[in-house]
Design a protein around this motif. Structure first.
Motif, PDB file in Angstrom:
ATOM      1  N   MET A 112       0.827  -1.205   0.000  1.00  0.00           N
ATOM      2  CA  MET A 112       0.000   0.000   0.000  1.00  0.00           C
ATOM      3  C   MET A 112       0.863   1.256   0.000  1.00  0.00           C
ATOM      4  O   MET A 112       0.587   2.225  -0.719  1.00  0.00           O
ATOM      5  CB  MET A 112      -0.928   0.000   1.206  1.00  0.00           C
ATOM      6  CG  MET A 112      -2.036  -1.034   1.175  1.00  0.00           C
ATOM      7  SD  MET A 112      -3.061  -0.963   2.659  1.00  0.00           S
ATOM      8  CE  MET A 112      -4.275  -2.235   2.313  1.00  0.00           C
ATOM      9  N   ARG A 113       1.902   1.246   0.795  1.00  0.00           N
ATOM     10  CA  ARG A 113       2.813   2.391   0.831  1.00  0.00           C
ATOM     11  C   ARG A 113       3.486   2.599  -0.516  1.00  0.00           C
ATOM     12  O   ARG A 113       3.626   3.739  -0.994  1.00  0.00           O
ATOM     13  CB  ARG A 113       3.881   2.174   1.906  1.00  0.00           C
ATOM     14  CG  ARG A 113       3.416   2.451   3.336  1.00  0.00           C
ATOM     15  CD  ARG A 113       4.553   2.181   4.301  1.00  0.00           C
ATOM     16  NE  ARG A 113       4.274   2.691   5.637  1.00  0.00           N
ATOM     17  CZ  ARG A 113       5.070   2.498   6.684  1.00  0.00           C
ATOM     18  NH1 ARG A 113       6.189   1.789   6.524  1.00  0.00           N
ATOM     19  NH2 ARG A 113       4.757   2.996   7.857  1.00  0.00           N
ATOM     20  N   ALA A 114       3.906   1.511  -1.138  1.00  0.00           N
ATOM     21  CA  ALA A 114       4.542   1.613  -2.452  1.00  0.00           C
ATOM     22  C   ALA A 114       3.569   2.169  -3.490  1.00  0.00           C
ATOM     23  O   ALA A 114       3.951   2.982  -4.347  1.00  0.00           O
ATOM     24  CB  ALA A 114       5.062   0.241  -2.878  1.00  0.00           C
ATOM     25  N   LEU A 115       2.317   1.751  -3.418  1.00  0.00           N
ATOM     26  CA  LEU A 115       1.311   2.282  -4.344  1.00  0.00           C
ATOM     27  C   LEU A 115       1.094   3.769  -4.115  1.00  0.00           C
ATOM     28  O   LEU A 115       0.889   4.535  -5.069  1.00  0.00           O
ATOM     29  CB  LEU A 115      -0.005   1.518  -4.159  1.00  0.00           C
ATOM     30  CG  LEU A 115      -0.001   0.046  -4.582  1.00  0.00           C
ATOM     31  CD1 LEU A 115      -1.326  -0.621  -4.218  1.00  0.00           C
ATOM     32  CD2 LEU A 115       0.274  -0.086  -6.072  1.00  0.00           C
ATOM     33  N   ARG A 116       1.152   4.193  -2.863  1.00  0.00           N
ATOM     34  CA  ARG A 116       1.000   5.619  -2.557  1.00  0.00           C
ATOM     35  C   ARG A 116       2.161   6.429  -3.126  1.00  0.00           C
ATOM     36  O   ARG A 116       1.970   7.559  -3.601  1.00  0.00           O
ATOM     37  CB  ARG A 116       0.915   5.813  -1.043  1.00  0.00           C
ATOM     38  CG  ARG A 116       0.732   7.270  -0.627  1.00  0.00           C
ATOM     39  CD  ARG A 116       0.646   7.424   0.877  1.00  0.00           C
ATOM     40  NE  ARG A 116       0.569   8.823   1.244  1.00  0.00           N
ATOM     41  CZ  ARG A 116       1.620   9.619   1.391  1.00  0.00           C
ATOM     42  NH1 ARG A 116       2.846   9.124   1.218  1.00  0.00           N
ATOM     43  NH2 ARG A 116       1.469  10.891   1.706  1.00  0.00           N
ATOM     44  N   GLU A 117       3.352   5.854  -3.078  1.00  0.00           N
ATOM     45  CA  GLU A 117       4.516   6.559  -3.611  1.00  0.00           C
ATOM     46  C   GLU A 117       4.443   6.694  -5.135  1.00  0.00           C
ATOM     47  O   GLU A 117       4.929   7.684  -5.701  1.00  0.00           O
ATOM     48  CB  GLU A 117       5.803   5.820  -3.227  1.00  0.00           C
ATOM     49  CG  GLU A 117       6.105   5.815  -1.738  1.00  0.00           C
ATOM     50  CD  GLU A 117       6.338   7.210  -1.185  1.00  0.00           C
ATOM     51  OE1 GLU A 117       6.904   8.045  -1.913  1.00  0.00           O
ATOM     52  OE2 GLU A 117       5.940   7.468  -0.028  1.00  0.00           O
ATOM     53  N   SER A 118       3.829   5.704  -5.792  1.00  0.00           N
ATOM     54  CA  SER A 118       3.796   5.704  -7.259  1.00  0.00           C
ATOM     55  C   SER A 118       2.544   6.373  -7.829  1.00  0.00           C
ATOM     56  O   SER A 118       2.523   6.741  -9.006  1.00  0.00           O
ATOM     57  CB  SER A 118       3.885   4.273  -7.782  1.00  0.00           C
ATOM     58  OG  SER A 118       2.782   3.502  -7.322  1.00  0.00           O
ATOM     59  N   ASP A 119       1.499   6.526  -7.027  1.00  0.00           N
ATOM     60  CA  ASP A 119       0.242   7.109  -7.500  1.00  0.00           C
ATOM     61  C   ASP A 119      -0.218   8.175  -6.506  1.00  0.00           C
ATOM     62  O   ASP A 119      -0.564   7.848  -5.365  1.00  0.00           O
ATOM     63  CB  ASP A 119      -0.820   6.020  -7.637  1.00  0.00           C
ATOM     64  CG  ASP A 119      -2.082   6.498  -8.351  1.00  0.00           C
ATOM     65  OD1 ASP A 119      -2.318   7.725  -8.390  1.00  0.00           O
ATOM     66  OD2 ASP A 119      -2.835   5.650  -8.874  1.00  0.00           O
ATOM     67  N   PRO A 120      -0.233   9.439  -6.909  1.00  0.00           N
ATOM     68  CA  PRO A 120      -0.602  10.521  -5.975  1.00  0.00           C
ATOM     69  C   PRO A 120      -2.061  10.482  -5.535  1.00  0.00           C
ATOM     70  O   PRO A 120      -2.443  11.213  -4.624  1.00  0.00           O
ATOM     71  CB  PRO A 120      -0.305  11.785  -6.786  1.00  0.00           C
ATOM     72  CG  PRO A 120      -0.375  11.358  -8.219  1.00  0.00           C
ATOM     73  CD  PRO A 120       0.126   9.951  -8.245  1.00  0.00           C
ATOM     74  N   ARG A 121      -2.872   9.635  -6.144  1.00  0.00           N
ATOM     75  CA  ARG A 121      -4.282   9.524  -5.744  1.00  0.00           C
ATOM     76  C   ARG A 121      -4.483   8.599  -4.552  1.00  0.00           C
ATOM     77  O   ARG A 121      -5.585   8.536  -4.003  1.00  0.00           O
ATOM     78  CB  ARG A 121      -5.116   8.999  -6.924  1.00  0.00           C
ATOM     79  CG  ARG A 121      -5.177   9.913  -8.120  1.00  0.00           C
ATOM     80  CD  ARG A 121      -5.889   9.253  -9.281  1.00  0.00           C
ATOM     81  NE  ARG A 121      -5.152   8.097  -9.781  1.00  0.00           N
ATOM     82  CZ  ARG A 121      -5.452   7.446 -10.913  1.00  0.00           C
ATOM     83  NH1 ARG A 121      -6.479   7.854 -11.640  1.00  0.00           N
ATOM     84  NH2 ARG A 121      -4.738   6.408 -11.303  1.00  0.00           N
ATOM     85  N   VAL A 122      -3.444   7.900  -4.146  1.00  0.00           N
ATOM     86  CA  VAL A 122      -3.571   6.869  -3.112  1.00  0.00           C
ATOM     87  C   VAL A 122      -3.287   7.428  -1.724  1.00  0.00           C
ATOM     88  O   VAL A 122      -2.288   8.127  -1.520  1.00  0.00           O
ATOM     89  CB  VAL A 122      -2.624   5.688  -3.398  1.00  0.00           C
ATOM     90  CG1 VAL A 122      -2.640   4.694  -2.238  1.00  0.00           C
ATOM     91  CG2 VAL A 122      -3.014   5.001  -4.696  1.00  0.00           C
TER      92      VAL A 122
END
Length: 309
Positions: free
Chosen positions: A52-62
């Protein structure tokens, strides 16, 4: 511009989370409104939150929300909805059984004025025949017992408008059956029929024991029928016992009756004892829920929250 938040509660879903986000992101890219994805980690024991953290780093919508421990899906979902500050929210599981591609249809009906747009399963791929049968039976029993008409074959996959979210926030009961609460808030609701896919990866967290307890939770949360059934069953038993007693008395007065009948006596005693214990168990289920509510503990505790961007 209107804003939509997609709430995704997850527990040990590391195997399929990246694929889920890829499909969800492709859908959100097509929507002509501001979007956000809120991932809620319900105390996972694998690396779900790290992903989840990695997805937040790669997608500003997360954005990510981590609970302090595993509180269960109903409370994880409640936590996610409490943190929504958008005009509407979509609830969807991370196992890809519910297709993210249906979200634009939900949004379309929301713009038509519906406050709750929910997905109704026309089929349930990847599940055993026994599970399909028990699930179907549960929804039909709930429909009979509950004073709140809960849609059949409908899970948590749905869209909620802002005023539906605000109404739901006012309901702070600790023993939560979200499928019932979604219906209880009322407003304009619409069903969208779809075919449910099998899990993309991993195994279901719902074994039959958990499903049984979940069914009891739902019935006792939205119906007092078990208490009434226990009352009626007790009354019927008392009437039968009274009539049987009159028959024994009449037989003894008119025909005489030698001392006998130990087997039938044991059957009657065991039957009445079992009926009483069953009635006490039903009462205990309701008293246990009152006890939990009376302690007034928080619904959940937050370990970490990181907003989008």
């Amino acid at each position: 511009m209107s804003k939509l938040t997609v709430v995704v509660p997850a527990y040990n879903e590391s195997e399929g989370l990246r694929e889920f986000h890829a499909r969800l992101a492709a859908v959100l890219d097509q929507l002509d409104l501001e979007t956000e994805v809120l991932y809620v980690d319900d105390g996972s024991r694998d690396d779900t939150f790290a992903i989840m953290r990695a997805l937040r780093e790669s997608d500003p919508r997360v954005s990510t929300l981590k609970l302090s421990r595993n509180f269960g899906k109903e409370l994880a979902l409640t936590a996610g909805l409490d943190y929504v500050d958008a005009d509407a929210a979509v609830v969807i599981d991370a196992d890809l059984q519910d297709p993210p591609e249906l979200i634009p249809t939900f949004v379309q009906h929301w713009r038509e004025g519906y406050d709750v747009v929910y997905g109704t399963r026309a089929s349930r791929a990847g599940e055993t025949g026994f599970k399909k049968f028990t699930a179907s039976g549960f929804y039909r029993v709930m429909g009979r017992l509950s004073s709140t008409p809960i849609p059949r074959d409908t899970g948590d996959f749905r869209l909620l408008s802002r005023r539906a979210l605000d109404a739901l926030k006012q309901v702070r009961e600790r023993q939560r059956f979200m499928k019932g609460l979604f219906t209880w808030v009322g407003f304009r609701q619409l069903s969208v029929v779809y075919h449910r896919d099998p899990r993309y990866a991993g195994e279901t967290k719902w074994n039959y024991w958990k499903l049984w307890n979940f069914a009891i939770e739902g019935i006792t949360s939205f119906s007092g029928a078990p208490l009434k059934l226990a009352t009626y069953f007790g009354l019927l038993t008392a009437i039968v016992a009274f009539l049987f007693g009159l028959w024994v008395l009449a037989k003894a007065l008119w025909l005489g009756d030698p001392v006998r009948g130990y087997p039938s006596l044991m059957v009657v005693v065991l039957f009445l004892g079992g009926a009483q214990l069953m009635a006490l168990g039903v009462i205990g289920e309701y008293l246990g829920r009152l006890y939990v509510e009376s302690k007034q503990r928080p619904l959940y505790l937050i370990d970490e929250y990181r907003p989008a961007g």
